[in-house]
Design a protein around this motif. Sequence first.
Motif, PDB file in Angstrom:
ATOM      1  N   LEU A  13      27.888  52.273  36.576  1.00 31.92           N
ATOM      2  CA  LEU A  13      28.359  53.439  35.846  1.00 31.92           C
ATOM      3  C   LEU A  13      29.825  53.333  35.442  1.00 31.92           C
ATOM      4  O   LEU A  13      30.235  53.909  34.441  1.00 31.92           O
ATOM      5  CB  LEU A  13      28.158  54.701  36.694  1.00 31.92           C
ATOM      6  N   GLU A  14      30.626  52.620  36.219  1.00 30.61           N
ATOM      7  CA  GLU A  14      32.059  52.554  35.967  1.00 30.61           C
ATOM      8  C   GLU A  14      32.472  51.132  35.612  1.00 30.61           C
ATOM      9  O   GLU A  14      31.780  50.169  35.942  1.00 30.61           O
ATOM     10  CB  GLU A  14      32.842  53.010  37.212  1.00 30.61           C
ATOM     11  N   LEU A  15      33.623  51.009  34.944  1.00 32.37           N
ATOM     12  CA  LEU A  15      34.184  49.689  34.693  1.00 32.37           C
ATOM     13  C   LEU A  15      34.593  49.057  36.019  1.00 32.37           C
ATOM     14  O   LEU A  15      34.908  49.754  36.995  1.00 32.37           O
ATOM     15  CB  LEU A  15      35.409  49.798  33.783  1.00 32.37           C
ATOM     16  N   PRO A  16      34.598  47.720  36.100  1.00 30.78           N
ATOM     17  CA  PRO A  16      34.974  47.060  37.354  1.00 30.78           C
ATOM     18  C   PRO A  16      36.410  47.388  37.754  1.00 30.78           C
ATOM     19  O   PRO A  16      37.266  47.661  36.908  1.00 30.78           O
ATOM     20  CB  PRO A  16      34.836  45.565  37.026  1.00 30.78           C
ATOM     21  N   GLU A  17      36.665  47.368  39.055  1.00 29.16           N
ATOM     22  CA  GLU A  17      38.023  47.561  39.550  1.00 29.16           C
ATOM     23  C   GLU A  17      38.830  46.275  39.388  1.00 29.16           C
ATOM     24  O   GLU A  17      38.289  45.174  39.387  1.00 29.16           O
ATOM     25  CB  GLU A  17      37.986  47.957  41.031  1.00 29.16           C
ATOM     26  N   GLY A  18      40.135  46.427  39.242  1.00 27.54           N
ATOM     27  CA  GLY A  18      41.028  45.275  39.242  1.00 27.54           C
ATOM     28  C   GLY A  18      41.080  44.505  37.937  1.00 27.54           C
ATOM     29  O   GLY A  18      41.619  43.391  37.909  1.00 27.54           O
ATOM     30  N   ILE A  19      40.558  45.050  36.832  1.00 25.86           N
ATOM     31  CA  ILE A  19      40.631  44.336  35.563  1.00 25.86           C
ATOM     32  C   ILE A  19      41.907  44.721  34.836  1.00 25.86           C
ATOM     33  O   ILE A  19      42.520  45.756  35.102  1.00 25.86           O
ATOM     34  CB  ILE A  19      39.398  44.614  34.684  1.00 25.86           C
ATOM     35  N   SER A  20      42.317  43.882  33.878  1.00 27.56           N
ATOM     36  CA  SER A  20      43.570  44.103  33.175  1.00 27.56           C
ATOM     37  C   SER A  20      43.418  45.205  32.116  1.00 27.56           C
ATOM     38  O   SER A  20      42.308  45.608  31.756  1.00 27.56           O
ATOM     39  CB  SER A  20      44.018  42.810  32.492  1.00 27.56           C
ATOM     40  N   ARG A  21      44.545  45.662  31.610  1.00 28.05           N
ATOM     41  CA  ARG A  21      44.521  46.691  30.562  1.00 28.05           C
ATOM     42  C   ARG A  21      43.813  46.158  29.322  1.00 28.05           C
ATOM     43  O   ARG A  21      43.059  46.884  28.672  1.00 28.05           O
ATOM     44  CB  ARG A  21      45.948  47.118  30.232  1.00 28.05           C
ATOM     45  N   ARG A  22      44.059  44.897  28.978  1.00 29.56           N
ATOM     46  CA  ARG A  22      43.412  44.329  27.795  1.00 29.56           C
ATOM     47  C   ARG A  22      41.898  44.276  27.974  1.00 29.56           C
ATOM     48  O   ARG A  22      41.141  44.618  27.054  1.00 29.56           O
ATOM     49  CB  ARG A  22      43.946  42.931  27.512  1.00 29.56           C
ATOM     50  N   GLU A  23      41.447  43.869  29.153  1.00 28.38           N
ATOM     51  CA  GLU A  23      40.009  43.849  29.407  1.00 28.38           C
ATOM     52  C   GLU A  23      39.417  45.251  29.302  1.00 28.38           C
ATOM     53  O   GLU A  23      38.334  45.450  28.741  1.00 28.38           O
ATOM     54  CB  GLU A  23      39.740  43.267  30.799  1.00 28.38           C
ATOM     55  N   ARG A  24      40.128  46.222  29.831  1.00 20.64           N
ATOM     56  CA  ARG A  24      39.636  47.603  29.780  1.00 20.64           C
ATOM     57  C   ARG A  24      39.514  48.079  28.329  1.00 20.64           C
ATOM     58  O   ARG A  24      38.528  48.723  27.951  1.00 20.64           O
ATOM     59  CB  ARG A  24      40.579  48.506  30.575  1.00 20.64           C
ATOM     60  N   VAL A  25      40.504  47.755  27.497  1.00 18.15           N
ATOM     61  CA  VAL A  25      40.462  48.152  26.083  1.00 18.15           C
ATOM     62  C   VAL A  25      39.270  47.509  25.384  1.00 18.15           C
ATOM     63  O   VAL A  25      38.536  48.165  24.622  1.00 18.15           O
ATOM     64  CB  VAL A  25      41.778  47.761  25.387  1.00 18.15           C
ATOM     65  N   LEU A  26      39.040  46.221  25.627  1.00 25.94           N
ATOM     66  CA  LEU A  26      37.929  45.523  24.971  1.00 25.94           C
ATOM     67  C   LEU A  26      36.579  46.089  25.413  1.00 25.94           C
ATOM     68  O   LEU A  26      35.665  46.253  24.590  1.00 25.94           O
ATOM     69  CB  LEU A  26      38.009  44.025  25.276  1.00 25.94           C
ATOM     70  N   LEU A  27      36.444  46.387  26.684  1.00 27.04           N
ATOM     71  CA  LEU A  27      35.173  46.921  27.169  1.00 27.04           C
ATOM     72  C   LEU A  27      34.939  48.339  26.654  1.00 27.04           C
ATOM     73  O   LEU A  27      33.788  48.714  26.366  1.00 27.04           O
ATOM     74  CB  LEU A  27      35.150  46.879  28.700  1.00 27.04           C
ATOM     75  N   ARG A  28      35.989  49.128  26.528  1.00 17.89           N
ATOM     76  CA  ARG A  28      35.843  50.460  25.944  1.00 17.89           C
ATOM     77  C   ARG A  28      35.435  50.354  24.477  1.00 17.89           C
ATOM     78  O   ARG A  28      34.637  51.157  23.980  1.00 17.89           O
ATOM     79  CB  ARG A  28      37.147  51.245  26.075  1.00 17.89           C
ATOM     80  N   TRP A  29      35.991  49.395  23.778  1.00 15.86           N
ATOM     81  CA  TRP A  29      35.608  49.167  22.390  1.00 15.86           C
ATOM     82  C   TRP A  29      34.120  48.811  22.304  1.00 15.86           C
ATOM     83  O   TRP A  29      33.389  49.346  21.471  1.00 15.86           O
ATOM     84  CB  TRP A  29      36.480  48.054  21.805  1.00 15.86           C
TER      85      TRP A  29
END
Length: 365
Positions: free
Chosen positions: A127-143
């Motif tokens: 349900l949630e994005l993985p913990e400990g990922i970078s801001r760039r990874e978070r932006v790409l996964l949200r996209w």
Amino acid sequence: MTAVPAARPAPSPTQEDTAAMSADVPAAAERRPLTVLQSFPEPRETTNPYVVMLRDALAAVPGTRVLTFSWRRALTARYDAFHAHWPEILVDGNGPLKKLVRQALFVLLLLRLRVTRVPLVRTVHNLELPEGISRRERVLLRWAERVTAARIRINDSTELDAGTPVETIVHGHYRDWYAAHPRRDRRPGRLAFVGQVRRYKGVDRLVEAFGETTDAGLSLRIAGRPTSDGLAERLREAAAADPRISLSLGFVPDADLVGEITGAELVVLPYREMHNSGGALAALSLDTPVLVPDNAVNRRLAEEVGAGWVHTYTPPLTGADLTGTLDRLRAEPPAAAPDLSRREWDDAGRAHVAAYRRARAALRR
């Protein structure tokens, strides 16, 4: 976790929708197979069995062609749908340079899907994005989430927002997958945790709870590869302090997994957060009862498979939960094998293909 409204299932196309789809698709396209690119590479021994069984089930559906993942295929091959399972893997890499290259390729992939109007279908394993990922990874996964055309949930208790169509296709069983491997005789008093040892799975709490028991006839077996050296060291220290605990801290081949699970009286899965669990279905597929946290997903699973197979506890796990479950299991053993009839892979394969076609038709409209 903040409550969200339940997702609305994707509506079935009407006759008018179907006619419109047919009018938009050339006759030659209708005759060629539906080609689906999966987000995992060609399977190896360590590949999650879920995706391998899904690949085989899809390939068995007439008129369907399945491609496994490579970046060359993703960016140059012709396919009608892209199915992502754990997209965070696609934006990660060993070392900063490899990670950056993969992230650039991921951007190109998302742009290509948009330009070619190929739907991105995502299975919601977590349900949630993985913990400990970078801001760039978070932006790409949200996209990637924003451009997803359809989501597949693998249990009908999953609550998702209503922004993207949702299909429910339950996780299939493992009976056929493990059928070739011999089972062991059950060892009375044996508790087991089998599978990759991750922090959120609460194996450290299982060890602490087991330490609260005093029965010399009980034993705890932990078999699986820890994701960090720190986890492995803590487990070794615990095992050294209690001779009833034994460890096998490495990858568990299928034959060994079958032996570990069937040799146990009870499989314990003390996850801190439990949404979907292949571990529970693996144990049930091998006719071994499980002890899991009490939540809506696990209560539904208990109702589905029949009495005596799925036992629950209110976190945190205690020694009394372990001994009390064994007492109940011995007093009232299951009367029949777990009912996994809803989880046949033939059904799952056909349902996935239907979901890909609906996502493709909706995107092209």
